[in-house]
Design an enzyme around this catalytic site. Structure first.
Site, PDB file in Angstrom:
ATOM      1  N   GLY A 117      -4.145  -6.043 -15.654  1.00 34.60           N
ATOM      2  CA  GLY A 117      -4.577  -6.307 -17.033  1.00 34.60           C
ATOM      3  C   GLY A 117      -3.784  -5.516 -18.057  1.00 34.60           C
ATOM      4  N   HIS A 168     -10.937   0.509   5.443  1.00 33.08           N
ATOM      5  CA  HIS A 168      -9.987   1.593   5.639  1.00 33.08           C
ATOM      6  C   HIS A 168     -10.581   2.581   6.619  1.00 33.08           C
ATOM      7  CE1 HIS A 168      -7.095   4.677   4.728  1.00 33.08           C
ATOM      8  NE2 HIS A 168      -6.423   3.820   4.007  1.00 33.08           N
ATOM      9  N   GLU A 213      -6.153  -7.890  -8.148  1.00 35.12           N
ATOM     10  CA  GLU A 213      -7.092  -7.981  -7.022  1.00 35.12           C
ATOM     11  C   GLU A 213      -8.142  -9.069  -7.257  1.00 35.12           C
ATOM     12  OE1 GLU A 213      -8.914  -4.223  -5.970  1.00 35.12           O
ATOM     13  OE2 GLU A 213     -10.089  -5.117  -4.356  1.00 35.12           O
ATOM     14  N   ARG A 259      -5.078  -0.631  10.621  1.00 31.69           N
ATOM     15  CA  ARG A 259      -6.341  -0.245   9.993  1.00 31.69           C
ATOM     16  C   ARG A 259      -7.553  -0.931  10.604  1.00 31.69           C
ATOM     17  NH1 ARG A 259      -4.833  -0.410   3.503  1.00 31.69           N
ATOM     18  NH2 ARG A 259      -3.477   1.400   3.565  1.00 31.69           N
ATOM     19  N   LEU A 265      -3.899  -2.126 -13.472  1.00 30.75           N
ATOM     20  CA  LEU A 265      -2.457  -2.397 -13.414  1.00 30.75           C
ATOM     21  C   LEU A 265      -2.149  -3.813 -13.871  1.00 30.75           C
ATOM     22  CD1 LEU A 265      -1.224  -0.663 -10.163  1.00 30.75           C
ATOM     23  CD2 LEU A 265      -0.913   0.032 -12.528  1.00 30.75           C
TER      24      LEU A 265
END
Lengths: 645, 221, 248
Positions: free
Chosen positions: A53, A274, A433, A338, A51
């Site tokens: 790049g 997660h 990220e 979480r 997303l």
């Protein structure tokens, strides 16, 4: 023996000193511009096509820069952003439910457990609304209501419905949008796309990033690419744990090589786990699969009360079951955040009450939900997830309870960047990220997609222009001594990997690295454990370089060599991860230190000592890393402890 | 020209020409049934076919126009089929060593061979009943006796039966395929088109076969 | 479980290839199909043999990297399942499994089971997008999109570009892939301005790559792990005809 050295403090000097809501406008206004007619003459390298790049490559090319872009996959459409399920947050307030840019900013800082930089987070919230507009214009088929307007839902326990989604495939749809925009620029000749090409090293000349060394994964050919700036959009480092929900080939080599060349690595210990992943089924396990945490809305989590109970779940009577989340957290029950859900599952398994292979799993039971809502309603709501679970485990969740276990999912840490998203190497920008910038110690659900696209579409392009406009770029070619030296180093490293011809496979080292990190630097971290890991990791690294077996040659397609090169970097990164975790003697967000908890077992932050971002300078392989602290100031969101008990 | 060069363009040509041939066949088949009204009616009908359009057009002008159009249609259908098939075979030069289990039906599977078989059959059919070259009776104008003479021979009837079964299969896939190619198909219409295709296939096969079978069975002599 | 894998081995694009049999005596029914290959590769590596090369990445059925023909079926015997999501429990003890790369003249074999699918990217580059440069977008709610249209667009946008449709098609046709993109973008109001040029350019690019034509066999949709319907091909044909007749 000290495991790190303390260096000078570091600070972001690029965010303007004006009220937070004006900072981004002011920064853009202060930024120098590149004359549109001159942009053609400036080239930019973008590594990665996720997303961040993909969005950056497309946007820079649209603005007229010559973009040279890389991905290790066979197509720029396959980066792991594609696997994001849930959605993307944006402060549109379409629901009129009290959302605003300020609230999204506030939630993100608080959700990040007060370890993110306020300026960056505010800008992220500001930009969020533009992202939705952009994606809709590209044809991203978001979920819609019957009136034709966009649907939103609330996600991850947030009180407002600000999450836009495309069924359970939001990441895929957003990535396809960016990929299509990028494809348009490839066709126009503005982007020179190198698929199946992996960055091996960063070329730094006169202190500035000027190119990369990359290997064509098909021919094995090693080439240099020179540009005026380098953008790293290579994702997170979750695969350092071997088993994670990341793609099998996701790796940290690009950011780690940049780190070795002088880019500081910030907060590596902030890793997100997660709670609702499918447990491993045996030693052959190669990756883990996440299931949406919406399952916890109706499923009940339990374990047998008696350790080592191997009866099938339907044979265990109600009074021999422990619905431990409902017991420990009566207020939130199965819907605790979480990290708390994850840690609680680990604690139960540590007590020997885990279920399934290796006792590493807990039940997520829909029997009550099926009784209450009827099987049809459960199917309507969770059908897709149940099918996925059935496909992977061969068990029918309508009949037997699912088994779940936490897994590494996202890494908040990454290369340190300033407000301009520039690393400590001038000309080396880091987005998505791969950087550390926006999520602090814990990321909120549906915020990863938002950050990747904000960085790529809207934040990076003007700041990159500013960098180009502010600098002069001498011509550099492959014969430059720095370039030749970097190539020689990269080539030498591969040759060395190939020449060892030892007795252990690459994966066996990676698996062992993952086990050490998961045990000692996973859901709960202790000083003893981390010191143990820091004792073992250098040995493992040395053993790797002594006895790894990499078949084949470097002059052809060689997937073992690719993996070996990535794992050699993970081994070094793993050490830094433990150093960072050891030095941070507080619990915050995804980082839980057993020494720092309240009497009832909740995480305890230590704002007096640790309200800073830890930016690590490379101290040499096996050397001592140097810590630079960036003090964090909270002028807008006031520091507070969270409490779920 | 771009349209003709593209695969979809050629498929469109195949679909349109296929439908035109189908239309012709329906009329042809209905005309054949006229044989059950006896030799006088049938021969009169056969004669009329040659004079359609008269007096607006000169005697057999319409017939030649129709023949010309049909030849163009057949040639276009065949040329597209040939070119597309060549392209398709080239696109997949290597077969899987493990035999691929086709999920599509038999009708789909034999389109190419069926098409070639039908082309050969049409040539035979013209030599038999139009030019009368191969016809045993072979008297121009004696349409009824020509038909009876051919179909009294068992193996001629067998050839016709085989050809008409191929024709049925060709139509069964071809009609639905044309709907798909021309973009008329929708999920809501898919079933209708499939049922229509099968009905047309059965109707034409049975309709065409009634005549030779009746001759062989002695119902028409 | 004991399994025999007969795998296509080919050292490079220009090298000859052949099927080679390998025994895996200790397959676990809970392994994914790719993990079965991993286990084999670990052994081959230690035995000094070249491990089997295959494309894979996310291993959760969404990136579209993986894909091999298993016993003559693209992605193997389970419907709506990519190779990485297929598990060994779909086979029986003692089975002999044939594993081959995607076959199509447009997908050259690079090594073993890995093929070059860049032709699919070039189809998208030819016009599989909506021209909306960053920053130019109007407010997202300025154009409502009826839910059925949004749903059709979404169903087609779920294509993962794995190439199974091409591999399964007896003609090596990329019609299902192309039709999914045309249907996704041409059904949306945002895609309307480029509706005609998009379909013409995509089909031209598709043909130029050497993919075969569609003979409506439906093998593509049967193999598609995302269930892109054959109906999309009818839509592509309709759009192409419409554009060819000069309608904007």
């Amino acid at each position: 023996m000290s495991f790190y050295k303390l260096g000078d403090d570091i600070a972001d000097t690029t965010a303007p000193d004006v009220p937070i809501e004006q900072r981004w406008d002011k920064r853009r206004f202060d930024a120098k511009l590149v004359n549109p007619a001159n942009r053609r003459r400036h080239s930019v390298i973008v590594v990665g096509t996720g997303l961040a790049g993909g969005a950056a490559g497309a946007t820079l090319a649209e603005q007229g820069y010559h973009v040279i872009q890389f991905c290790y996959q066979d197509s720029p459409r396959r980066a792991h952003s594609i696997a994001a399920q849930g959605g993307i947050n944006a402060a549109k307030n379409y629901r009129n439910d009290g959302d605003s840019v300020y609230r999204l900013f506030y939630d993100t800082v608080k959700g990040g457990d007060f370890r993110a930089r306020e300026s960056n987070v505010y800008r992220l919230a500001q930009t969020s609304t533009q992202i939705i507009d952009q994606c809709v214009a590209q044809g991203v088929p978001f979920a819609r209501e019957y009136g034709g307007l966009l649907d939103t839902r609330s996600f991850g326990g947030v009180q407002v419905a600000r999450t836009f989604y495309a069924r359970g495939q939001t990441g895929q749809q957003l990535l396809i949008g960016a990929y299509q925009a990028l494809s348009r620029q490839i066709d126009a000749g503005n982007v020179e796309m190198h698929a199946r090409t992996e960055m091996l090293d960063l070329i730094v000349i006169d202190g500035r990033a000027r190119g990369i060394v990359a290997r064509d994964l098909i021919t094995g050919e090693i080439s240099t690419y020179i540009a005026d700036a380098v953008v790293l959009a290579t994702g997170g480092y979750g695969n350092v744990f071997y088993l994670s929900t990341n793609a099998k080939n996701s790796n940290a080599s690009a950011i780690w090589r940049a780190h070795r060349r002088g880019a500081y690595f910030a907060n590596p210990c902030y890793t997100q786990i997660h709670p609702t992943c499918i447990p491993r089924s045996g030693d052959h396990q190669s990756k883990l699969t996440l299931m949406s945490e919406s399952l916890r809305n109706d499923g009940r989590i339990w374990v047998p009360k008696n350790p080592g109970d191997t009866r099938s779940p339907d044979q265990i009577p109600e009074d021999e079951r422990d619905y431990y989340l409902e017991r420990i957290y009566p207020g939130f029950g199965n819907l605790v955040p979480r990290d708390i859900a994850s840690r609680a599952a680990k604690n139960q398994c540590d007590l020997g009450r885990g279920v399934g292979p290796g006792g590493l799993g807990v039940f997520l039971d829909f029997a009550d939900a099926i009784k209450r809502m009827g099987e049809a309603a459960v199917r309507e709501k969770y059908g897709n997830l149940f099918e996925m679970y059935d496909r992977i485990t061969g068990e029918d969740p309508y009949k037997v309870p699912m088994r779940i276990y936490p897994a590494i999912h996202y890494t908040m840490g990454g290369l340190w960047v300033d407000y301009d998203l520039q690393s400590t190497i001038p000309g080396c920008f880091v987005i998505g990220e791969a950087n550390f910038s926006d999520h602090g110690a814990n990321r909120l659900g549906a915020s990863a997609l938002m950050q990747g696209l904000a960085d790529g579409y809207f934040v990076l392009p003007p700041m990159l222009g500013n960098y180009i406009a502010s600098n002069k770029f001498d011509k550099v070619d492959a014969s430059h001594p720095e370039v030749a030296a970097t190539v020689a180093e990269a080539t030498g490293r591969l040759d060395r990997l190939l020449s060892i011809d030892g007795v252990r496979t690459v994966d066996s080292f990676h698996r062992e690295l993952g086990e050490i990190l998961w045990d000692e630097c996973g859901m709960a971290r202790s000083e003893d454990g981390l010191r143990k890991a820091l004792g073992r990791l250098p040995e493992l690294r040395e053993e790797f370089w002594r006895s790894v077996k990499v078949p084949g040659t470097g002059a052809s397609l060689n997937q073992s060599l690719e993996r070996a090169n990535r794992v050699s970097d993970f081994l070094e990164l793993g050490e830094l991860l433990c150093v960072d975790a050891l030095h941070r003697e507080e619990s915050c967000g995804g980082h839980f230190r057993v020494e720092s908890q309240t009497p009832d077992g909740e995480a305890r932050r230590d704002d007096d000592r640790f309200a800073y971002a830890a930016a690590w300078e490379f101290g040499g392989t096996g050397g001592t890393p140097i810590l630079h602290r960036e003090p964090l100031e909270f002028d807008y969101v006031h520091l507070a402890q969270r409490n779920y008990a | 020209m771009n349209f003709w060069r593209s695969t979809i363009g050629k498929k469109t040509v195949m679909a349109v020409t296929g439908l035109l041939m189908l239309l012709f066949l329906i009329v042809h088949m209905l005309g054949n049934l006229k044989i059950f009204f006896g030799p006088t009616d049938f021969d009169h009908y056969a004669h009329w076919l040659r004079t359609i359009g008269d007096p607006v057009l000169h005697e057999s002008w319409y017939l030649w126009i129709q023949r010309f159009v049909l030849v163009v249609v057949v040639v276009l259908h065949a040329v597209s089929a040939y070119q597309l098939s060549r392209r398709d075979l080239k696109a997949r030069p290597t077969k899987y060593s493990h035999h691929q289990r086709a999920k599509a039906g038999y009708a789909t599977h034999i389109m190419r061979y069926g098409g070639i078989t039908l082309a050969l059959f049409i040539i035979y059919h013209i030599l038999d009943f139009t030019t009368l070259t191969l016809n045993r009776h072979g008297v121009d104008g004696d349409a009824y006796d020509n038909v009876v003479s051919s179909f009294s021979v068992w193996w001629v009837t067998v050839i016709y039966i085989a050809a008409m079964i191929f024709l049925g299969l060709h139509i069964q896939h071809g009609f639905w395929s044309a709907a798909q190619t021309l973009g008329y198909n929708r999920p809501s219409r898919d079933r209708t088109f499939k049922v229509a295709a099968t009905s047309l296939a059965v109707l034409l096969t049975v309709g065409f076969l009634i005549v030779p079978v009746s001759v062989l069975a002695g119902l028409v002599d | 479980m004991k399994l025999t894998l007969r795998i296509w081995r080919q050292a490079g694009p220009a090298e000859p290839g052949r099927m080679v049999a390998y025994e895996v005596p200790d397959a676990n029914p809970d392994m994914s199909f790719l993990e079965l290959l991993d286990v084999l590769n670990e052994r081959l590596t230690l035995e000094g043999e070249d491990p089997v090369t295959f494309d894979h990445d996310c291993r959760e059925g969404i990136c579209g990297s993986c894909g091999v023909v298993i016993n003559g079926q693209a992605h193997g015997p389970r419907a709506l399942t990519t190779t990485c999501q297929l598990h060994v429990r779909s086979f029986a003890d003692g089975d002999v499994i044939d594993i081959e790369p995607w076959r199509s003249v447009a997908f050259g074999v690079l090594k073993d089971l890995m093929v070059d699918r860049s032709g699919l990217d070039r189809i998208i580059q030819a016009g599989g997008y909506i021209s909306a440069p960053t920053g130019s977008a109007p407010e997202a709610h300025s154009t409502p999109v009826p839910k059925p249209i949004a749903d059709t667009a979404f169903d087609n946008a779920t294509c993962i570009g794995c190439g199974a449709c091409v591999a399964a098609c007896p003609n090596g046709s990329a019609m299902l892939f192309t039709s999914a993109k045309v249907t996704h973008l041409n059904s949306l109001p945002q895609g309307a301005p480029e509706r005609a040029s998009r379909v013409l350019n995509l089909v031209e690019a598709m043909d130029a790559e050497g993919f075969g034509g569609c003979t409506n066999t439906g093998e593509c949709t049967n193999a598609c792990p995302k269930g892109i319907p054959l109906d999309s091909i009818a839509t592509l044909n309709r759009e192409y005809l419409r554009a060819s007749l000069g309608r904007k």
